[in-house]
Design a protein around this motif. Structure first.
Motif, PDB file in Angstrom:
ATOM      1  N   UNK A 154       0.687  -1.074  -0.053  1.00  0.00           N
ATOM      2  CA  UNK A 154      -0.396   0.253  -0.573  1.00  0.00           C
ATOM      3  C   UNK A 154       1.010   2.267  -0.025  1.00  0.00           C
ATOM      4  N   UNK A 155       2.200   1.260   0.806  1.00  0.00           N
ATOM      5  CA  UNK A 155       2.677   2.447   0.606  1.00  0.00           C
ATOM      6  C   UNK A 155       4.028   2.214  -0.889  1.00  0.00           C
ATOM      7  N   UNK A 156       3.685   1.613  -1.794  1.00  0.00           N
ATOM      8  CA  UNK A 156       3.856   1.690  -2.771  1.00  0.00           C
ATOM      9  C   UNK A 156       3.322   1.789  -4.159  1.00  0.00           C
ATOM     10  N   UNK A 157       1.784   2.369  -3.407  1.00  0.00           N
ATOM     11  CA  UNK A 157       0.345   2.495  -4.915  1.00  0.00           C
ATOM     12  C   UNK A 157       0.358   4.124  -4.371  1.00  0.00           C
ATOM     13  N   UNK A 158       0.892   4.795  -4.479  1.00  0.00           N
ATOM     14  CA  UNK A 158       0.979   7.010  -4.661  1.00  0.00           C
ATOM     15  C   UNK A 158      -0.728   6.796  -4.629  1.00  0.00           C
ATOM     16  N   UNK A 159      -1.045   8.198  -3.794  1.00  0.00           N
ATOM     17  CA  UNK A 159      -2.469   8.611  -4.471  1.00  0.00           C
ATOM     18  C   UNK A 159      -4.136   7.690  -4.700  1.00  0.00           C
ATOM     19  N   UNK A 160      -3.602   6.728  -4.063  1.00  0.00           N
ATOM     20  CA  UNK A 160      -4.945   5.554  -4.470  1.00  0.00           C
ATOM     21  C   UNK A 160      -5.777   5.537  -3.148  1.00  0.00           C
ATOM     22  N   UNK A 161      -6.679   6.571  -2.602  1.00  0.00           N
ATOM     23  CA  UNK A 161      -7.388   6.366  -1.405  1.00  0.00           C
ATOM     24  C   UNK A 161      -7.614   5.782  -0.410  1.00  0.00           C
ATOM     25  N   UNK A 162      -8.285   4.744  -0.799  1.00  0.00           N
ATOM     26  CA  UNK A 162      -8.127   3.379   0.364  1.00  0.00           C
ATOM     27  C   UNK A 162      -6.962   3.131   0.605  1.00  0.00           C
ATOM     28  N   UNK A 163      -6.264   2.760   0.001  1.00  0.00           N
ATOM     29  CA  UNK A 163      -4.448   2.395   0.463  1.00  0.00           C
ATOM     30  C   UNK A 163      -4.371   3.451   1.095  1.00  0.00           C
ATOM     31  N   UNK A 164      -4.844   4.896   0.992  1.00  0.00           N
ATOM     32  CA  UNK A 164      -4.151   6.131   1.846  1.00  0.00           C
ATOM     33  C   UNK A 164      -5.049   5.939   3.619  1.00  0.00           C
ATOM     34  N   UNK A 165      -6.169   5.150   2.986  1.00  0.00           N
ATOM     35  CA  UNK A 165      -7.124   5.056   4.324  1.00  0.00           C
ATOM     36  C   UNK A 165      -5.942   3.921   5.302  1.00  0.00           C
ATOM     37  N   UNK A 166      -5.543   2.817   4.494  1.00  0.00           N
ATOM     38  CA  UNK A 166      -5.042   1.853   5.156  1.00  0.00           C
ATOM     39  C   UNK A 166      -3.935   2.196   5.943  1.00  0.00           C
ATOM     40  N   UNK A 167      -3.345   3.154   5.465  1.00  0.00           N
ATOM     41  CA  UNK A 167      -1.862   3.270   6.017  1.00  0.00           C
ATOM     42  C   UNK A 167      -2.509   4.198   7.492  1.00  0.00           C
ATOM     43  N   UNK A 168      -3.491   4.642   7.512  1.00  0.00           N
ATOM     44  CA  UNK A 168      -4.429   5.836   8.515  1.00  0.00           C
ATOM     45  C   UNK A 168      -4.459   4.312   9.089  1.00  0.00           C
ATOM     46  N   UNK A 169      -5.071   3.320   9.022  1.00  0.00           N
ATOM     47  CA  UNK A 169      -5.527   2.467   9.553  1.00  0.00           C
ATOM     48  C   UNK A 169      -4.421   1.545  10.738  1.00  0.00           C
ATOM     49  N   UNK A 170      -3.072   1.111   9.764  1.00  0.00           N
ATOM     50  CA  UNK A 170      -1.919   1.071  10.388  1.00  0.00           C
ATOM     51  C   UNK A 170      -1.513   1.599  11.390  1.00  0.00           C
ATOM     52  N   UNK A 171      -1.184   3.197  11.038  1.00  0.00           N
ATOM     53  CA  UNK A 171      -0.968   3.869  11.774  1.00  0.00           C
ATOM     54  C   UNK A 171      -1.606   4.010  13.603  1.00  0.00           C
ATOM     55  N   UNK A 172      -3.176   4.113  13.693  1.00  0.00           N
ATOM     56  CA  UNK A 172      -4.313   4.048  14.410  1.00  0.00           C
ATOM     57  C   UNK A 172      -3.870   2.357  15.043  1.00  0.00           C
ATOM     58  N   UNK A 173      -3.696   1.975  14.555  1.00  0.00           N
ATOM     59  CA  UNK A 173      -3.066   0.572  15.071  1.00  0.00           C
ATOM     60  C   UNK A 173      -1.810   1.078  15.944  1.00  0.00           C
ATOM     61  N   UNK A 174      -0.438   0.669  15.054  1.00  0.00           N
ATOM     62  CA  UNK A 174       0.447   1.290  16.070  1.00  0.00           C
ATOM     63  C   UNK A 174       0.551   2.202  17.250  1.00  0.00           C
ATOM     64  N   UNK A 175      -0.260   2.752  16.791  1.00  0.00           N
ATOM     65  CA  UNK A 175      -0.508   3.711  17.879  1.00  0.00           C
ATOM     66  C   UNK A 175      -0.401   4.194  19.514  1.00  0.00           C
ATOM     67  N   UNK A 176      -1.270   2.394  19.704  1.00  0.00           N
ATOM     68  CA  UNK A 176      -1.390   1.743  20.879  1.00  0.00           C
ATOM     69  C   UNK A 176      -2.891   2.293  21.638  1.00  0.00           C
ATOM     70  N   UNK A 177      -2.834   2.013  22.873  1.00  0.00           N
ATOM     71  CA  UNK A 177      -1.373   1.452  23.936  1.00  0.00           C
ATOM     72  C   UNK A 177      -1.819  -0.494  23.867  1.00  0.00           C
ATOM     73  N   UNK A 178      -2.600  -0.839  22.681  1.00  0.00           N
ATOM     74  CA  UNK A 178      -2.651  -2.339  22.927  1.00  0.00           C
ATOM     75  C   UNK A 178      -1.466  -2.454  22.089  1.00  0.00           C
ATOM     76  N   UNK A 179      -0.246  -3.550  22.233  1.00  0.00           N
ATOM     77  CA  UNK A 179       0.393  -4.061  21.341  1.00  0.00           C
ATOM     78  C   UNK A 179      -0.013  -4.443  20.541  1.00  0.00           C
ATOM     79  N   UNK A 180       0.529  -4.412  18.645  1.00  0.00           N
ATOM     80  CA  UNK A 180      -0.255  -4.227  17.847  1.00  0.00           C
ATOM     81  C   UNK A 180       0.422  -5.294  17.143  1.00  0.00           C
ATOM     82  N   UNK A 181       0.227  -6.334  15.981  1.00  0.00           N
ATOM     83  CA  UNK A 181       0.530  -7.250  14.889  1.00  0.00           C
ATOM     84  C   UNK A 181      -0.005  -5.851  13.780  1.00  0.00           C
ATOM     85  N   UNK A 182       0.556  -5.675  13.151  1.00  0.00           N
ATOM     86  CA  UNK A 182       0.339  -5.723  11.248  1.00  0.00           C
ATOM     87  C   UNK A 182       0.665  -6.678  11.145  1.00  0.00           C
ATOM     88  N   UNK A 183       0.163  -7.180  10.207  1.00  0.00           N
ATOM     89  CA  UNK A 183      -0.063  -8.277   9.080  1.00  0.00           C
ATOM     90  C   UNK A 183      -0.985  -7.748   7.682  1.00  0.00           C
TER      91      UNK A 183
END
Ligand SMILES: NC(=O)c1ccc[n+]([C@@H]2O[C@H](COP(=O)([O-])OP(=O)(O)OC[C@H]3O[C@@H](n4cnc5c(N)ncnc54)[C@H](OP(=O)(O)O)[C@@H]3O)[C@@H](O)[C@H]2O)c1
Length: 257
Positions: free
Chosen positions: A99-128
């Motif tokens: 998703x980080x290699x497909x610039x400007x595609x809206x849904x993938x930008x949303x997924x990058x935000x999804x990953x960031x929200x998961x890694x922001x904690x407080x729960x320890x997260x694993x991104x698959x």
């Protein structure tokens, strides 16, 4: 172990639930059909009682990328908040390879935000990060098929069966949180238009598939392999051809009528 699955009624989520049940775990479905809305938080606290792990396989695809981004960030914040209160120790969040290699595609930008929200904690997260599912062409056809014609974007993918991914997600959920993003894909790279034609043939539908060129940089990246797993990714069968011989393709409801 009690494991909660956000989106446990969805294309991959239902196989996460099944895989967990087959291994003797107590599986809890977090989805609106089961009275839980992760975006508003409704029903989440009682559903998470006694859960040790959450697998997040919920999804909202919208023509408005901002709507998908809002869903993923708000839903994930609620999983963190209610999960922490319930004593959950691991959040496994499902994302997409490349998703980080497909610039400007809206849904993938949303997924990058999804990953960031998961890694922001407080729960320890694993991104698959998974590749497209074997079910993906059918998901697209369920929207683009109108009688004798259907449209399918041109893209290269190395798809994995949702049933297999369900087992992989349960295995990862039972392990310790992993700070690295884990890539999971299928055994071979394929063209999505070819896959769509094979799905229609297997399902006994006679529609012609018209290839769509997604414009600009995102389309070029999708066509030139940005969505394929990198070195070291975990690759799991069955192949798409083997999967087509089974019944999972026919169980995929949007192609029934
Ligand atoms: N499809 C692919 O090829 C693919 C490839 C790689 C990664 N992924 C990722 O895998 C995940 C799952 O995708 P999918 O295709 O399996 O999704 P899907 O089939 O569209 O299922 C979506 C699930 O989310 C649930 N949901 C939607 N809104 C909800 C809400 N407000 N609260 C609680 N649950 C809600 C739905 O259940 P209810 O309607 O009952 O609420 C459903 O169970 C997504 O993160 C996606 O980005 C997908």
């Amino acid at each position: 172990m009690r494991i909660a699955v956000a989106g446990g009624t969805g294309t991959v989520g239902k196989y996460v639930v099944l895989a967990g049940q087959q291994s003797g775990h107590d599986m809890v479905v977090l989805s609106r059909q089961h009275g839980v809305d992760i975006q508003s938080g409704k029903g989440l606290a009682p559903a998470l009682e006694g859960c040790a792990v959450i697998v997040d396989a919920a999804n909202l695809v919208s023509p408005l990328a901002s709507k998908s981004a809002k869903f993923f960030t708000e839903g994930t914040a609620h999983l963190h908040e209610a999960g922490t209160a319930a004593g959950v120790s691991h959040l496994v969040t499902l994302s997409i390879v490349g998703i980080d290699l497909v610039p400007g595609y809206g849904y993938y930008k949303a997924k990058l935000k999804h990953e960031a929200a998961a890694l922001a904690g407080p729960l320890p997260a694993t991104i698959v990060r998974a590749t497209q599912f074997h079910e993906f062409p059918a998901q697209i056809l369920s929207v683009t098929r109108r009688g004798p014609i259907a449209f399918m974007p041109r893209m290269r993918s190395q798809p994995i069966s949702a049933r297999t991914l369900g087992h992989v997600l349960v295995e990862i959920a039972l392990g310790p949180p992993n700070a690295e993003r884990i890539e999971v894909g299928g055994p071979e790279a394929l063209d999505m238009v070819d896959m769509a034609r094979l799905v229609l043939k297997r399902s006994g539908k006679r529609s012609s598939v018209i290839p769509l060129r997604v414009p600009g940089k995102p389309g070029r990246a999708m066509r030139s392999g940005a969505l394929l797993p990198g070195e070291g990714g975990r690759l799991e069968g069955p192949t798409f051809a083997e999967w087509l011989e089974g019944d999972d393709v026919l169980a995929f409801h949007p192609l029934r009528p």
